[in-house]
Write an enzyme that holds these catalytic residues in place. Sequence first.
Site, PDB file in Angstrom:
ATOM      1  N   ASP A 330       0.884  -1.165   0.000  1.00  0.00           N
ATOM      2  CA  ASP A 330       0.000   0.000   0.000  1.00  0.00           C
ATOM      3  C   ASP A 330       0.928   1.222   0.000  1.00  0.00           C
ATOM      4  OD1 ASP A 330      -2.372   1.609   0.427  1.00  0.00           O
ATOM      5  OD2 ASP A 330      -1.596   1.899   2.458  1.00  0.00           O
ATOM      6  N   ASP A 524      -1.314  -0.532   6.197  1.00  0.00           N
ATOM      7  CA  ASP A 524      -1.426   0.019   7.554  1.00  0.00           C
ATOM      8  C   ASP A 524      -2.825   0.458   7.935  1.00  0.00           C
ATOM      9  OD1 ASP A 524      -1.170   3.520   7.651  1.00  0.00           O
ATOM     10  OD2 ASP A 524      -1.445   2.367   5.818  1.00  0.00           O
ATOM     11  N   ASP A 528      -7.025  -1.561   4.433  1.00  0.00           N
ATOM     12  CA  ASP A 528      -6.115  -2.615   3.992  1.00  0.00           C
ATOM     13  C   ASP A 528      -6.454  -3.971   4.606  1.00  0.00           C
ATOM     14  OD1 ASP A 528      -4.586  -0.828   2.481  1.00  0.00           O
ATOM     15  OD2 ASP A 528      -3.399  -0.250   4.221  1.00  0.00           O
TER      16      ASP A 528
END
Length: 627
Positions: A330, A524, A528
């Site tokens: 990410d 994080d 996600d």
Amino acid sequence: MEKENKERLIKIIISAVLLAVAVVLDRVLDLPVWGSLLMYLVPYLVIGYEVLLEAGENIIHLEFFDEGFLMTVATLGALAIGFLPGAKPQFAEAVFVMLFFQVGEFFEELAEDRARKSVTTLMDLQPTVTHIEKDGSLIDVEPENVEIGSVITVKPGERIPLDGIVVEGKSSLDTRALTGESAPVDVSENEKVVSGCVNLNGMLKIKTASLLGDSTAARILNLVENAAENKSKSESFITKFARVYTPVVVIGALLLAFIPPVLSGDFSLNVAKWIYRALTFLIVSCPCALVVSVPLTFFGGIGKASKDGILIKGANYMDALANTSTVVFDKTGTLTHGVFEVSDIYAENCEKEELLFLAASAEKYSTHPIAQSLNEAYKALGNNEGVDVSDIVEEAGLGVKADVKGRTVLVGNMKLMEKEKIDYTACDKSGTAVYVACDGKFMGYTLITDRIRSNIKNAIELIKQQGVTSTVMLTGDKEKISGEVASMLGIDRYCAELLPSDKVEKVEEILEDNPDGSVIFVGDGINDAPVLARADVGIAMGSLGSQAAIEASDVVLMDDNISKIAKAISVSKRTISIAKQNIVFAIAVKLVVLIISALGLAPLSLAVFADVGVLVLAVINAMRALK
């Protein structure tokens, strides 16, 4: 699970003490065989009754040949040896074998105890109350009781409970929980809002467009649940091995006990001797060295990783880490810090310091993330003098207007400049531009960007040195910004402007493209969590990451240091190597001694070595994983 581990540890300690007492008393007292058996049965049942019950239940359900069954047969056989003609009692051996088996189970459960918990924190996406206006006042109702078409009120600082359309008010929304991006989104009348976002400023009245169960937040919760069900799991070698090994040795022991006496022609004379050999065969075949040392090896590897700030939640994830072929990142909060900072200042009709002074002064009392970044940048110049600011008017979705030392200052986006008919120079750089005007004159702009973590490029190089063949970045950010970040960091490919559900689909595609290797996802945010759960290994940022992401993940980097991923892969590879050494050593010794015992050439002391001795050596080797 923690309670169960404590109870198991207590049983191990009690059983070990009782075994020691029994051994001493057995040597001191002149007890008959039955008396000794009854004495040893106390520690045996304390430590082994659960294994016996489980083996019995499996037999009732016609599920034979697991580790518990073999342990039961081997230990009961050891208890029975003492009643055969000319044989020495082996009661202590039976208890010791069961005790060590439970020690192995204890270590294995300690490792598995860190497996992910239910992602209950995701429920924070859904507020427990919703404000509905009735008879001129606001009343609180539960979100599940709100019907489609109802008008709800969301105060500043509250989370939007249901999807809908803004019918009154302007504000900025923190969408980080859904998109993972730190830039607030401005909304006004007739614009769509989704549940799970936080209202930063301004009162909003929203006409609901979904029921609670169909809301965006609820769909994310559902994604996590479904992704967890589809989680790829590698079956341990021990389980696969036991499916073949256990029935072979049990059947072999039965054949060894009865076939030779039948063939000898004098069954009654020889049956005791061959049953003794068969039971010795079973003791040798007991897979203690495997069921203890292999989990202990993984436990040692997990302990070593923990010392380095890497929390690996289970031994099976080390298997996957060691076989990593692709790492997916990410962007915001993972590759970047997820916070704003002033990266560039363009001053057109003043000095840069004056431009920053005007912007920071007008935004002095704002809690908006962009405003805070402006104030931090101004403080960094060492200018903390008091400023006479008054008549602050915050226009949601546009910016602010304020009187700074008698000068009318505008700070905001292009829409604010256009509304106030200010002739401005547009910013063409990646990031969020904050335009500043003073007394009707354009002064310039500041560029706000999300700062890339300092060690990321080196971390990605270290990851590739561990044999990772592909790195991918998934993000909800814009295409241009994403491309620049990927190029800067040396990431092989990227996908931009993705929603949480899009990220899951992308990871699904990557998993299909990597059938022989593991796919790691590093993230994080709450958004996600579904992807963390779906990947072969989900790695969460620990210190700054959301609790939901941490709970949904398989590995947590406690200090948010991406370079620890390479360390996690390295530790996993070494741990797997040690485990394989123990497996090969244990099986090789077992096979040799099994053959010798079947021929009647192995005394019981050799059988004990093949069982306990191999176990001790394997455990000593396993402890190397801690270093």
